[in-house]
Design an enzyme around this catalytic site. Structure first.
Site, mmCIF file in Angstrom:
data_model
loop_
_atom_site.group_PDB
_atom_site.id
_atom_site.type_symbol
_atom_site.label_atom_id
_atom_site.label_comp_id
_atom_site.label_asym_id
_atom_site.label_seq_id
_atom_site.Cartn_x
_atom_site.Cartn_y
_atom_site.Cartn_z
ATOM 1 C CG ASP A 192 -1.867 1.177 1.257
ATOM 2 O OD1 ASP A 192 -2.622 1.354 0.288
ATOM 3 O OD2 ASP A 192 -1.841 1.939 2.235
ATOM 4 C CG MET A 273 -9.023 8.208 3.803
ATOM 5 S SD MET A 273 -10.509 8.048 2.778
ATOM 6 C CE MET A 273 -10.423 9.560 1.831
ATOM 7 N NE ARG A 274 0.084 5.651 2.099
ATOM 8 C CZ ARG A 274 0.047 5.019 3.251
ATOM 9 N NH1 ARG A 274 -0.505 3.822 3.329
ATOM 10 N NH2 ARG A 274 0.553 5.556 4.335
ATOM 11 C CB ALA A 275 -6.389 3.900 -2.665
#
Length: 690
Positions: A192, A273-275
């Protein structure tokens, strides 16, 4: 003249080249993870990218490549003079076997204690500042190094702390990692942290393969001339990168595109929320690369294909992928309405055509085995899984071609759901690769003592150092409050942590294991142990025995998903050559001991204990088991016997091996049946290992 292999001469890696170029335009995307089989020009493309990056201005004499316009106020080489120079962007390669000090830098503890100065030797993170940091075979890098690497990439700074002495410096770089999935996967948490991922494979088109060979031979014959022939195209790409960087701040990410990004991440159940943030930055970079100031639906779609596949991976047995039909449906559902209500064909999606009411004839999501079922690639044509690591194994047991079972053989059964297992560990104190299974002397962990350093001091034991220096203060002429410390006084801290082991599974696939539909539960148990091995950073191997012989289904490897695939396709039937299975396992361990003597093995025998194959099967199995006991090899027998009448054969086998036996129920971490079993409970084995 430069003799690098030109980036524009790389053939057939469109997604890889685009992902690298987007990170060159916007390094805040977070880097690229390149997954693919060996020999697919992964490293060639990455190394060629360095020549495309614009030159950078740096402060003269600064070892940390500070920008003269905005120098780092915390730079260890500061304060800086106003002089600057221009140099090419660097590409720094991190070796798999690098130490922590080589990565982040090292403090001279001796000078810090005796002179009170911060003598800092920069590491690779400092060298890569404002350039490229390349990690080949990133999946083989120690986890703590990957954590340090990704933390620095996320924060844009590197921190080095040793016994209260701290140094910080800027570390902003384009992070690129390459890996071969056959050699093991990265943890989902680490996956991720990479902004984008791409899958590369060798082309199956003869014309394209011919062109690859032609260009490679031309480069080998005349590297300088080959680079010169592509110089103009590389210059054009370099200028396009500069233009895209200048345009990037002007690109508008509208509410409609932002809604599509959020809806796509929610539809694919991406954690965190990184995506969303990576997709937004990627879509913006795509627009700038295309020379536009507005993000379109096509940018969002392309960003999703680069940013989401590796974030869909839930466990090591899942293949990365994205269902493109579902992606298109989500983008269409959350697309902005046409600007002209009288023109229904005017859509924000440039790929959309035809009547909006039209729909495909087939169901877009017929199930896991249909066109919309998870985006898995079609099964390769093969004669079945091979014994070596050379062939790419099917993912997660999918795509395994069915074979007609031989006489007395049953077809493969699907494994039951995996569960959390109790911890099985090797007794004694090892010195193997860092992991999470057995006790070992490691670079990280709790401090257990001190010793004189061998080579450079890395982990100072302060109390032991002071204790060694204290008796000599008068003879050394100490007159002030400071402590006079010499190199002979320094003590290295010895630490105890955990190591990864070689977990060798020896699985009984005979006809008795198929009785009462036990094989599904047995496979579920082995799958659970494989998942545990993945989480504890072990290597795994798989030996199976049935009929009249034993086979090495998978030699020792870091790829637990390959072992899971081989296990899933394992048929059962025939007699039980237990001795052959044990002897084959013993031979595998002998060879592996020569390759990696520091990695200690744990043998997990999965059987009901019956021995029916070969002459004098019981006596021969007993002699084979005693070989393990004589060499002090840690072992555990998973007793698969079921029913009201139990013969206790697995327990006897465990006694011959010098190990312990656990039932399938006792293997569960939440089981309350019996006492907690552990290999360390065997006193005789523990005494030998110590």
């Amino acid at each position: 003249m430069s003799t690098h292999f030109p980036f524009t001469a790389v053939v057939g890696q469109d997604d890889l080249q685009l992902a690298l170029l987007l990170n060159a335009v916007s390094p805040r995307i977070g880097g690229v993870l390149v997954r693919g089989e060996k020999g697919t020009a992964k490293s060639t493309a990455v190394r060629a990218l360095a020549a495309l990056l614009p030159e950078v201005e740096v402060v003269v004499g600064c070892r940390f490549s500070c920008d003269p316009v905005k120098p780092d106020p915390a730079c260890p080489d500061g304060p800086h003079e106003p002089a600057f120079e221009t140099r090419p962007s660097r590409m720094v390669e991190l070796p798999v076997g690098a130490s922590e000090d080589r990565l982040v830098g090292a403090l001279d503890i001796e000078r810090a204690l005796s002179e009170g100065v911060k003598a800092f030797e920069p590491g690779l993170l400092a060298d890569a500042h404002r350039g490229i940091l390349y990690v080949d075979e990133v999946n083989l890098l120690h986890d703590h190094l990957v954590d340090l690497l990704l933390d620095a990439a996320a924060m844009g700074a590197s921190y080095v702390e040793r016994e209260g002495v701290s140094v910080r410096h800027a570390a902003r770089f384009l992070l690129v990692g390459t890996m071969n999935p056959e050699e093991g996967e990265l943890r989902p948490q680490l996956l991720d942290r990479f902004g984008l991922t791409v899958e590369v494979a060798a082309s199956r088109e003869p014309d394209q393969r011919v062109e690859v060979v032609r260009r490679r031979l031309a480069y080998d014959d005349d590297p300088a001339g080959f680079a010169a022939r592509w110089a103009d195209e590389e210059a054009d790409v370099r200028q396009r990168i500069v233009a895209a960087r200048e345009l990037l701040p002007s690109v508008v990410l509208g509410d409609g595109a932002l809604l599509q990004i959020a809806a796509t991440c929610a539809a694919f159940e991406v954690d965190g929320m990184r995506a969303d943030i990576v997709m937004a930055r990627t879509a913006t970079a795509l627009a700038a690369w295309a020379g536009r100031t507005e993000v379109l639906a096509e940018d969002v779609r392309r960003a999703a294909l680069l940013a989401l596949p590796h974030r869909r991976r839930r466990n090591p047995f899942d293949a990365p992928g994205l269902d493109e039909d579902r992606l298109d449906e989500t983008l269409e559902e959350f697309a902005e309405p046409p600007r002209n209500a009288n023109d229904p064909g005017d859509s924000n999606d440039p790929d959309h055509s035809g009547d909006p009411g039209d729909s495909p004839d087939e169901d877009p999501d017929p199930g896991p085995d249909g066109p919309g079922g998870g985006g898995r690639p079609p099964a390769p044509e093969s004669d079945g899984p091979q014994g070596g690591e050379g062939g790419a194994p099917p993912q997660s047991g999918e795509g395994v071609p069915a074979q007609a079972p031989a006489a007395g053989e049953q077809s493969a059964v699907r494994a039951a759901e995996p569960f959390r297992t109790k911890v099985l560990s090797v007794p004694g104190l090892g010195e193997g690769a860092a992991g999470r299974r057995s006790r070992a002397r490691t670079e990280h962990g709790r401090t257990t003592g001190a010793r004189r350093p061998r080579g450079a001091l890395t982990k100072l034991h302060l109390a032991a150092t002071v204790q060694a220096a204290a008796p000599h203060q008068r003879t050394r002429g100490r007159s002030g409050p400071g402590l006079v410390v010499r190199r002979d006084d320094l003590r290295q801290a010895t630490r105890e942590g955990r190591e990864g082991n070689l977990v060798l599974f020896v699985v009984d696939a005979s006809g008795s294991m198929a009785a009462r539909q036990r094989m599904g539960a047995v496979k579920g148990a082995v799958l659970s142990l494989l998942l545990d091995a993945y989480q504890r950073r072990d290597k795994v191997g798989l030996v199976t025995f049935r009929g009249s012989a034993a086979d090495v289904a998978l030699p020792p490897t870091s790829s637990v998903d390959a072992a899971a695939a081989r296990l899933e396709s394992l048929p059962t039937g025939g007699r039980t050559p237990l001795a052959a299975g044990l002897l084959k396992a013993h031979d595998v361990l002998r060879v592996e001991r020569l390759r990696d003597p520091a990695r200690r093995p744990l043998v997990v025998v999965v059987t009901d204990g019956r021995a029916t194959g070969g002459p004098e099967p019981v006596a021969l199995a007993g002699r084979a088991a005693r070989l393990f006991a004589a060499e002090g090899l840690a072992s555990v027998v998973v007793d698969c016997e079921s029913g009201h009448v139990r013969l206790g054969l697995a327990g006897r086998l465990a006694g011959e091996l010098g190990g312990t036996a656990v039932t399938l129920d006792e293997l569960r971490a939440d089981s309350i049946a019996g006492l907690v079993r552990d290999v360390q409970g065997t006193q005789r084995t523990s005494g030998r290992a110590a």
